[in-house]
Design a protein around this motif. Structure first.
Motif, PDB file in Angstrom:
ATOM      1  N   GLY A  61      37.073  87.875  54.902  1.00  0.00           N
ATOM      2  CA  GLY A  61      37.641  88.701  55.958  1.00  0.00           C
ATOM      3  C   GLY A  61      38.953  89.331  55.521  1.00  0.00           C
ATOM      4  N   LEU A  62      39.768  88.542  54.820  1.00  0.00           N
ATOM      5  CA  LEU A  62      41.065  89.028  54.331  1.00  0.00           C
ATOM      6  C   LEU A  62      40.861  90.137  53.293  1.00  0.00           C
ATOM      7  CD1 LEU A  62      43.993  87.979  54.935  1.00  0.00           C
ATOM      8  CD2 LEU A  62      43.917  86.967  52.667  1.00  0.00           C
ATOM      9  N   LEU A 102      28.693  96.215  50.801  1.00  0.00           N
ATOM     10  CA  LEU A 102      27.810  96.447  51.950  1.00  0.00           C
ATOM     11  C   LEU A 102      28.564  96.222  53.260  1.00  0.00           C
ATOM     12  CD1 LEU A 102      24.972  97.122  52.988  1.00  0.00           C
ATOM     13  CD2 LEU A 102      24.489  94.676  53.021  1.00  0.00           C
ATOM     14  N   ALA A 103      29.372  95.170  53.308  1.00  0.00           N
ATOM     15  CA  ALA A 103      30.142  94.894  54.522  1.00  0.00           C
ATOM     16  C   ALA A 103      31.049  96.080  54.853  1.00  0.00           C
ATOM     17  CB  ALA A 103      30.969  93.629  54.346  1.00  0.00           C
ATOM     18  N   ASN A 137      28.917  83.296  67.333  1.00  0.00           N
ATOM     19  CA  ASN A 137      30.082  82.588  67.830  1.00  0.00           C
ATOM     20  C   ASN A 137      31.167  82.474  66.751  1.00  0.00           C
ATOM     21  OD1 ASN A 137      30.387  79.373  69.573  1.00  0.00           O
ATOM     22  ND2 ASN A 137      31.807  81.061  69.375  1.00  0.00           N
ATOM     23  N   LEU A 138      30.782  82.067  65.554  1.00  0.00           N
ATOM     24  CA  LEU A 138      31.771  81.926  64.482  1.00  0.00           C
ATOM     25  C   LEU A 138      32.339  83.287  64.078  1.00  0.00           C
ATOM     26  CD1 LEU A 138      33.241  80.057  62.493  1.00  0.00           C
ATOM     27  CD2 LEU A 138      31.423  80.503  60.854  1.00  0.00           C
ATOM     28  N   ALA A 139      31.449  84.280  63.979  1.00  0.00           N
ATOM     29  CA  ALA A 139      31.913  85.623  63.621  1.00  0.00           C
ATOM     30  C   ALA A 139      32.932  86.118  64.644  1.00  0.00           C
ATOM     31  CB  ALA A 139      30.726  86.582  63.543  1.00  0.00           C
ATOM     32  N   GLN A 140      32.670  85.828  65.931  1.00  0.00           N
ATOM     33  CA  GLN A 140      33.603  86.235  66.982  1.00  0.00           C
ATOM     34  C   GLN A 140      34.947  85.550  66.841  1.00  0.00           C
ATOM     35  OE1 GLN A 140      31.371  85.686  70.708  1.00  0.00           O
ATOM     36  NE2 GLN A 140      32.381  87.604  71.238  1.00  0.00           N
ATOM     37  N   LEU A 141      34.905  84.263  66.499  1.00  0.00           N
ATOM     38  CA  LEU A 141      36.163  83.544  66.336  1.00  0.00           C
ATOM     39  C   LEU A 141      37.020  84.213  65.258  1.00  0.00           C
ATOM     40  CD1 LEU A 141      37.991  81.180  67.078  1.00  0.00           C
ATOM     41  CD2 LEU A 141      36.846  79.814  65.357  1.00  0.00           C
ATOM     42  N   PHE A 142      36.382  84.570  64.144  1.00  0.00           N
ATOM     43  CA  PHE A 142      37.122  85.256  63.080  1.00  0.00           C
ATOM     44  C   PHE A 142      37.686  86.590  63.590  1.00  0.00           C
ATOM     45  CE2 PHE A 142      34.858  82.454  60.040  1.00  0.00           C
ATOM     46  CZ  PHE A 142      35.939  82.080  59.262  1.00  0.00           C
ATOM     47  N   LEU A 143      36.877  87.321  64.333  1.00  0.00           N
ATOM     48  CA  LEU A 143      37.324  88.615  64.870  1.00  0.00           C
ATOM     49  C   LEU A 143      38.529  88.442  65.796  1.00  0.00           C
ATOM     50  CD1 LEU A 143      34.092  90.619  65.769  1.00  0.00           C
ATOM     51  CD2 LEU A 143      35.764  91.106  63.984  1.00  0.00           C
ATOM     52  N   TYR A 144      38.453  87.456  66.690  1.00  0.00           N
ATOM     53  CA  TYR A 144      39.530  87.278  67.666  1.00  0.00           C
ATOM     54  C   TYR A 144      40.812  86.790  66.999  1.00  0.00           C
ATOM     55  CZ  TYR A 144      36.116  87.977  71.392  1.00  0.00           C
ATOM     56  OH  TYR A 144      35.170  88.505  72.223  1.00  0.00           O
TER      57      TYR A 144
END
Lengths: 354, 354
Positions: free
Chosen positions: A143-144, A256-257, B255-262
């Motif tokens: 993500g970073l 791709l991301a 759920n995990l992807a959302q946590l990273f986003l938030y």
């Protein structure tokens, strides 16, 4: 708070040679040269706001951006520690082995990118828990990289792409910058698509000629890897394959991301532009006029009009305005409804007394 | 262009009962009641700008948001088509089989979320190419769910969380809305973290008691699945396990992807707030005063001050301002520097003539 750089944005903006290109966007200067006098056209709080675009002058020329350096350091630490850890528990990892260090690095990369082929699997409590820890850390790092590092690299390459595309036309650096500024996201999409195509081709050819897969299997393995699906029935099994994978997997999955991110950005921008167009071309009514008239003097001046329209576009909210208004009231010591030099002096004196 | 809903934001805003809560954010009304007269406090172009927050009134009460319905339809079509396709090629998929339809749906889910255990793998050209197509479509769908659907559900649940947290205090619905508005992203993080913990617990317990894994293996399989790593040495092998997986895998990975986003959003918001604070509290100098004075009359009125400060915060850019200024100049037919009722009439006449 590290916003010293923002203290003199007016001066630094004026001293910036690339700043010239902004003039291309100024209104067809009839009477309103005045709006150019407003400062901070290129204001960007250097380390305060991660979502801000980099200032043009910083992103194209000069040294690497601090964010980028930070990402590179994190990545090195992650891969170094990961390789070391997995090398130390190498007897507790089952599957097709090649070189000890290489396998540890390869396993680390396959885990970090969440590809997870399963051609190497942890086979003890310790190695399983290590894998759990490294996958979460790897996702955060991914993500970073996406938010801080990858975009920076794409912006750097964007210049080269636009130059290459306009090779046959006579265009100066100013025109290139202007062209990029106008169609920024579109060029990013194009660039990342080209890179993805290269990743696809190189990956498929490598799997055919080095790993000896059929065309379909090679293509299937590339798709399975780039998307981080990683069923694991096809993977990189040879030493050469794993050396290649260590470089190819991280870049292609990030690639791709990024494409998905830029497509989403393009989508948002297109809708935002349609909204701006709609707001600017719809007819002003008397109701609008009355509503836009902040100081109730019966007419709407340029600043009132700007606030009204930007609010309608959703770029600023009432809360933003209220926050600034509170500050305005503090400063307007003589309560005249305008700030003058005397207000500033009075306000500073009262602040000093406090 | 579907912006009809944006045509009457002033009226709809005024008719909205939840609108009352906005007053809580108005400045400590001294002289400047005037800034409340500006319209569109809750302006949101419903389908134009995907990044806008939903209007409060729509997101809490009333029917489902159109975006959400669209995501649900896409997901149903994807899963329906995926299950059908993989059921038709079921003889070309190798691995641990249970029920035909269930396996097809399970394979579809494992592919869509890019978990890709590899406990079922395509074993023919057709099934491999199908998997390639479905993983790309699945990634796009995942992005759509994250950006359009999941956030909507979290916002709905947020209310319940805040109510539960303030159960012992006497708070009305207005206070709840205010509390959410102020710490929106923080509550989202909290809510999604709690949900993730529930996913972890339920998944681990299920794998221990139904699939018969050890605690470490169950935890390892949960981590491997939630992060979409999916080595595949541990997966859902029983019929009951696959039925569970069909629901648990999509919700837990999202759920995990959302946590990273938030977390990223919280990070950005914190820095943005620090910047706003810095801009609002730094001392105004004579240079600022001169620069903020758009109409060169020697004093800075409220609207000029608002534009200057919002620009400094990076919320609006010179390009935004220039675009609106062009429109202002078009409308200001008598070139007085202000818009009055007569300008509007003149402008409309000239537009009709064109």
């Amino acid at each position: 708070m590290d916003c010293n750089g923002a203290g003199q944005p007016l001066l630094s903006g004026a001293a910036d040679p690339t700043h010239q290109t902004k003039n291309a966007y100024a209104p067809k200067g009839r009477r309103f040269r005045r709006c150019k006098s407003a400062p901070l056209a290129d204001f960007v709080a250097p380390d305060m706001n991660g979502n801000e675009k980099l200032p043009r002058s910083g992103s194209i020329f000069g040294k690497h951006h601090p964010n980028f350096t930070r990402v590179a350091v994190y990545l090195s630490v992650y891969l170094g520690m990961g390789t070391l850890c997995f090398y130390m528990v190498k007897t507790q990892i089952n599957g097709k082995k090649t070189n000890g260090i290489l396998d540890a690095l390869y396993f680390c990369i396959v885990t970090m990118t969440t590809v997870g082929y399963g051609d190497l699997v942890p086979d003890s409590t310790l190695s399983k828990l290590l894998a759990c820890a490294f996958v979460f850390a790897g996702m955060s790092l991914g993500g970073l990289i996406l938010s801080k590092g990858a975009d920076y690299l794409v912006e750097k390459q964007e210049i080269l792409l636009v130059k290459a595309l306009h090779r046959n036309q006579k265009v100066g650096p100013t025109d290139i910058l202007k062209e990029i500024e106008t169609n920024k996201v579109w060029y990013k999409c194009l660039l990342v698509s080209i890179l993805l195509l290269v990743h696809f081709l190189v990956g498929t050819l490598f799997l055919i000629f080095v790993e000896g897969l059929s065309l379909v299997d090679a293509f299937y393995c590339v798709c399975s890897t780039i998307t981080t699906l990683g069923y694991g029935d096809q993977s990189f099994k040879s030493t050469a394959g794993r050396i290649f994978a260590v470089f190819w997997i991280p870049t292609s999955t990030i690639n791709l991301a990024q494409l998905f991110l830029y497509i989403a950005e393009l989508n948002t921008e297109t809708r935002q532009r349609a909204l701006v167009h709609w707001v600017l071309t719809r007819k002003m009514t008397h109701v609008d006029l009355e509503a836009a008239d902040i100081d109730d003097d019966g007419v709407v001046d340029a600043s009132e009009f700007i606030i009204y329209k930007l609010k309608e576009m959703g770029k600023i909210s009432q809360e933003d305005i209220n926050e600034v208004m509170e500050e305005f009231e503090e400063l307007d010591v003589d309560q005249s409804g305008t700030l003058s030099a005397s207000d500033i002096i009075l306000a500073q004196n009262s602040q000093t007394k406090r």
